[in-house]
Design a protein around this motif. Structure first.
Motif, PDB file in Angstrom:
ATOM      1  N   TYR A   1      -0.579   1.733 -16.635  1.00  0.00           N
ATOM      2  CA  TYR A   1      -0.573   3.179 -16.843  1.00  0.00           C
ATOM      3  C   TYR A   1       0.848   3.681 -16.639  1.00  0.00           C
ATOM      4  O   TYR A   1       1.379   3.643 -15.526  1.00  0.00           O
ATOM      5  N   VAL A   2       1.455   4.114 -17.731  1.00  0.00           N
ATOM      6  CA  VAL A   2       2.807   4.673 -17.657  1.00  0.00           C
ATOM      7  C   VAL A   2       2.659   6.137 -17.248  1.00  0.00           C
ATOM      8  O   VAL A   2       2.044   6.924 -17.959  1.00  0.00           O
ATOM      9  N   GLY A   3       3.197   6.475 -16.096  1.00  0.00           N
ATOM     10  CA  GLY A   3       2.887   7.762 -15.472  1.00  0.00           C
ATOM     11  C   GLY A   3       1.701   7.600 -14.540  1.00  0.00           C
ATOM     12  O   GLY A   3       0.942   8.537 -14.300  1.00  0.00           O
ATOM     13  N   GLY A   4       1.578   6.409 -14.006  1.00  0.00           N
ATOM     14  CA  GLY A   4       0.400   6.052 -13.222  1.00  0.00           C
ATOM     15  C   GLY A   4       0.286   6.741 -11.879  1.00  0.00           C
ATOM     16  O   GLY A   4      -0.762   6.668 -11.242  1.00  0.00           O
ATOM     17  N   GLU A   5       1.357   7.401 -11.435  1.00  0.00           N
ATOM     18  CA  GLU A   5       1.282   8.144 -10.175  1.00  0.00           C
ATOM     19  C   GLU A   5       0.903   9.598 -10.400  1.00  0.00           C
ATOM     20  O   GLU A   5       0.700  10.348  -9.438  1.00  0.00           O
TER      21      GLU A   5
ATOM     22  N   GLU B   1     -12.683  -3.912 -11.283  1.00  0.00           N
ATOM     23  CA  GLU B   1     -12.103  -5.245 -11.050  1.00  0.00           C
ATOM     24  C   GLU B   1     -11.213  -5.717 -12.188  1.00  0.00           C
ATOM     25  O   GLU B   1     -11.051  -6.911 -12.410  1.00  0.00           O
ATOM     26  N   HIS B   2     -10.661  -4.752 -12.948  1.00  0.00           N
ATOM     27  CA  HIS B   2      -9.517  -5.063 -13.793  1.00  0.00           C
ATOM     28  C   HIS B   2      -8.268  -4.973 -12.915  1.00  0.00           C
ATOM     29  O   HIS B   2      -8.327  -4.497 -11.779  1.00  0.00           O
ATOM     30  N   ILE B   3      -7.146  -5.381 -13.459  1.00  0.00           N
ATOM     31  CA  ILE B   3      -5.889  -5.321 -12.711  1.00  0.00           C
ATOM     32  C   ILE B   3      -5.053  -4.185 -13.284  1.00  0.00           C
ATOM     33  O   ILE B   3      -4.700  -4.194 -14.467  1.00  0.00           O
ATOM     34  N   ALA B   4      -4.773  -3.188 -12.458  1.00  0.00           N
ATOM     35  CA  ALA B   4      -4.069  -1.996 -12.903  1.00  0.00           C
ATOM     36  C   ALA B   4      -2.641  -1.985 -12.372  1.00  0.00           C
ATOM     37  O   ALA B   4      -2.392  -2.343 -11.218  1.00  0.00           O
ATOM     38  N   TYR B   5      -1.719  -1.567 -13.232  1.00  0.00           N
ATOM     39  CA  TYR B   5      -0.306  -1.419 -12.860  1.00  0.00           C
ATOM     40  C   TYR B   5       0.095   0.034 -13.096  1.00  0.00           C
ATOM     41  O   TYR B   5      -0.490   0.735 -13.920  1.00  0.00           O
ATOM     42  N   SER B   6       1.116   0.443 -12.379  1.00  0.00           N
ATOM     43  CA  SER B   6       1.656   1.786 -12.535  1.00  0.00           C
ATOM     44  C   SER B   6       3.149   1.704 -12.798  1.00  0.00           C
ATOM     45  O   SER B   6       3.863   0.945 -12.136  1.00  0.00           O
TER      46      SER B   6
ATOM     47  N   LEU C   1       0.491  -8.016 -19.724  1.00  0.00           N
ATOM     48  CA  LEU C   1      -0.279  -6.823 -20.077  1.00  0.00           C
ATOM     49  C   LEU C   1      -1.169  -7.009 -21.303  1.00  0.00           C
ATOM     50  O   LEU C   1      -0.717  -7.435 -22.365  1.00  0.00           O
ATOM     51  N   ASP C   2      -2.446  -6.638 -21.152  1.00  0.00           N
ATOM     52  CA  ASP C   2      -3.383  -6.591 -22.270  1.00  0.00           C
ATOM     53  C   ASP C   2      -3.380  -5.213 -22.925  1.00  0.00           C
ATOM     54  O   ASP C   2      -3.654  -5.093 -24.124  1.00  0.00           O
ATOM     55  N   MET C   3      -3.080  -4.191 -22.125  1.00  0.00           N
ATOM     56  CA  MET C   3      -3.119  -2.828 -22.642  1.00  0.00           C
ATOM     57  C   MET C   3      -2.144  -1.956 -21.863  1.00  0.00           C
ATOM     58  O   MET C   3      -1.983  -2.126 -20.649  1.00  0.00           O
ATOM     59  N   VAL C   4      -1.494  -1.042 -22.572  1.00  0.00           N
ATOM     60  CA  VAL C   4      -0.599  -0.066 -21.949  1.00  0.00           C
ATOM     61  C   VAL C   4      -1.052   1.322 -22.381  1.00  0.00           C
ATOM     62  O   VAL C   4      -1.221   1.582 -23.575  1.00  0.00           O
ATOM     63  N   ILE C   5      -1.268   2.200 -21.414  1.00  0.00           N
ATOM     64  CA  ILE C   5      -1.683   3.579 -21.705  1.00  0.00           C
ATOM     65  C   ILE C   5      -0.596   4.516 -21.204  1.00  0.00           C
ATOM     66  O   ILE C   5      -0.283   4.539 -20.010  1.00  0.00           O
ATOM     67  N   VAL C   6      -0.027   5.286 -22.124  1.00  0.00           N
ATOM     68  CA  VAL C   6       1.028   6.243 -21.785  1.00  0.00           C
ATOM     69  C   VAL C   6       0.373   7.561 -21.389  1.00  0.00           C
ATOM     70  O   VAL C   6      -0.289   8.194 -22.207  1.00  0.00           O
ATOM     71  N   THR C   7       0.543   7.944 -20.138  1.00  0.00           N
ATOM     72  CA  THR C   7      -0.044   9.186 -19.640  1.00  0.00           C
ATOM     73  C   THR C   7       1.021   9.989 -18.901  1.00  0.00           C
ATOM     74  O   THR C   7       1.052  10.062 -17.680  1.00  0.00           O
TER      75      THR C   7
ATOM     76  N   ALA D   1      -1.562   2.515 -26.225  1.00  0.00           N
ATOM     77  CA  ALA D   1      -2.377   3.720 -26.339  1.00  0.00           C
ATOM     78  C   ALA D   1      -1.698   4.867 -25.604  1.00  0.00           C
ATOM     79  O   ALA D   1      -0.744   4.656 -24.844  1.00  0.00           O
ATOM     80  N   ASP D   2      -2.198   6.075 -25.846  1.00  0.00           N
ATOM     81  CA  ASP D   2      -1.663   7.241 -25.138  1.00  0.00           C
ATOM     82  C   ASP D   2      -2.807   8.167 -24.777  1.00  0.00           C
ATOM     83  O   ASP D   2      -3.896   8.080 -25.331  1.00  0.00           O
ATOM     84  N   PHE D   3      -2.552   9.079 -23.829  1.00  0.00           N
ATOM     85  CA  PHE D   3      -3.558  10.020 -23.351  1.00  0.00           C
ATOM     86  C   PHE D   3      -3.258  11.468 -23.743  1.00  0.00           C
ATOM     87  O   PHE D   3      -3.853  12.383 -23.193  1.00  0.00           O
ATOM     88  N   THR D   4      -2.329  11.708 -24.652  1.00  0.00           N
ATOM     89  CA  THR D   4      -1.942  13.092 -24.937  1.00  0.00           C
ATOM     90  C   THR D   4      -3.057  13.841 -25.668  1.00  0.00           C
ATOM     91  O   THR D   4      -3.921  13.244 -26.315  1.00  0.00           O
TER      92      THR D   4
END
Length: 376
Positions: free
Chosen positions: A105-109, A124-129, A145-151, A175-178
């Motif tokens: 999660y980009v912007g994970g904080e 029980e997936h592995i999440a990164y910030s 990384l299997d997936m990157v979500i820009v938030t 992916a993105d969350f906008t």
């Protein structure tokens, strides 16, 4: 004379019944814990619309047979079921894949990033910030990384996508969350050769759980490779819909851009004329109280975030200008004291809304009555 003498016995009975109700709810919660464990073991979603609807309809019928208002009974049951879903959302979730996925999660904080990281980890997936403070770790994270979500905020989303993409593996899903989809989706397609999908969670970061929340999926490239994330959203209890990005954005221009600006107009006018909201509540009908609360909640949040939403793109700004031009036409009625013109316009809008007006009357009435019961 006090009524205590005459009602003592009945009040004691009511207190005893209330205690029994609490004990039954406690027993129900214990069963819910068993349900949670079974759902995790059997990979079952938190929320199943069909099951909840069937149970609600049966409960209403049983209530009516006992001479109890079925609407009240449904309200009670739905509150109990909502509590159960909240309890399930505080625990471990079933996972949509046999092996855990690595999701960044980009912007994970931030608010949305933190929320979805929590649910990702609870599945029980592995999440990164990734944020400004640890961007240097991207090279180390990228191969996993299997997936990157820009938030991140809308105004920096495209720059972040362009900076991020060269570091990703070709098969990583981007992916993105906008709340805008067309432009960010095109930027992702141009910057990343692999799978691309546009996501829009239709809620804010303060929701207590994801059950019944809506996630919009917009296809980009090889979007089916993100089907496991779609299934994960369903396991979290979310409603999921697929949408064309252009259609999504067209609707969002009204749902977000115009509505948020109208809230600013409402609040700004109150400020200009020193109409203190707390004083206005004393004179408010339940319906205006509801409207005032919907306006007030906007100003409890971040101004820069809402500025980004309102001024997100030219189409949204053009819609606002068209709104103001339309408003001028309606202002002419006021200037001319044109009551007949007002009625004609009102009736034409009534025809446009059609049967939805009846639905709106019913649903808004429910909200207004509950609001009045709780806070008036």
């Amino acid at each position: 004379m006090s009524d205590q003498k005459y009602l003592k016995e009945q009040r004691e009975q009511i207190d005893d019944i209330d205690n029994q109700i609490l004990e039954l709810l406690q027993r129900r919660n214990r069963v819910v814990q068993d349900v949670i464990q079974t759902k995790v073991e059997k990979q079952l979603p938190v929320f199943v619309a069909g099951r909840e609807q069937e149970k609600t309809e049966a409960f209403r019928q049983k209530a009516e047979e006992r001479g109890i208002d079925p609407d009240w009974a449904e309200d009670f049951l739905r509150m109990v079921m909502a509590s159960s879903r909240a309890a399930q959302s505080a625990k471990t979730f079933p996972r949509s894949t046999e092996e855990p996925k690595h999701i960044l999660y980009v912007g994970g904080e931030g608010g949305m990033g933190s929320l979805y990281r929590k649910f990702t980890e609870n599945s029980e997936h592995i999440a990164y910030s990734l944020d400004k403070s640890n961007w240097y770790q991207l090279d180390e994270m990228a191969p996993k990384l299997d997936m990157v979500i820009v938030t991140v905020p809308i105004n920096v989303t495209e720059d972040v996508i362009r900076r991020l993409s060269p570091k990703l593996k070709p098969d990583t899903i981007l992916a993105d969350f906008t709340s805008n989809k067309s432009k960010p989706l095109q930027v992702m397609l141009d910057a990343h050769p692999g799978p691309v999908v546009g996501l829009h969670p239709m809620h804010g970061p303060s929701v207590p759980n994801l059950s019944k929340q809506l996630m919009v999926f917009c296809s980009g490239r090889d979007s089916e490779k993100a089907d496991w994330f779609k299934e994960q959203c369903k396991l979290w209890g979310m409603r999921v819909i697929d949408a064309e990005p252009e259609k999504h954005d067209h609707v969002m221009n009204l749902v977000q851009g115009l509505r948020h600006f109208v809230a600013l107009l409402h609040g700004s006018f109150m400020k200009q004329y020193d109409l203190n909201p707390e004083e206005m509540l004393e004179y408010s009908s339940p319906i205006y109280r509801a409207e005032l609360m919907m306006t007030g909640r906007i100003f409890a949040q971040d101004a820069e975030l809402y500025a980004d939403i309102v001024f997100a793109n030219k189409e949204r700004r053009d819609l606002l200008l068209a709104f103001f031009n339309h408003q001028k036409k309606l202002m002419e009625m006021v200037e001319a004291d044109d009551k007949k013109g007002f009625i004609k316009e009102f009736e034409s809008v009534t025809d446009f809304f059609g049967s939805f007006a009846s639905q709106a009357l019913k649903e808004s009435g429910y909200l207004i009555n509950r609001l009045a019961d709780r806070f008036s």
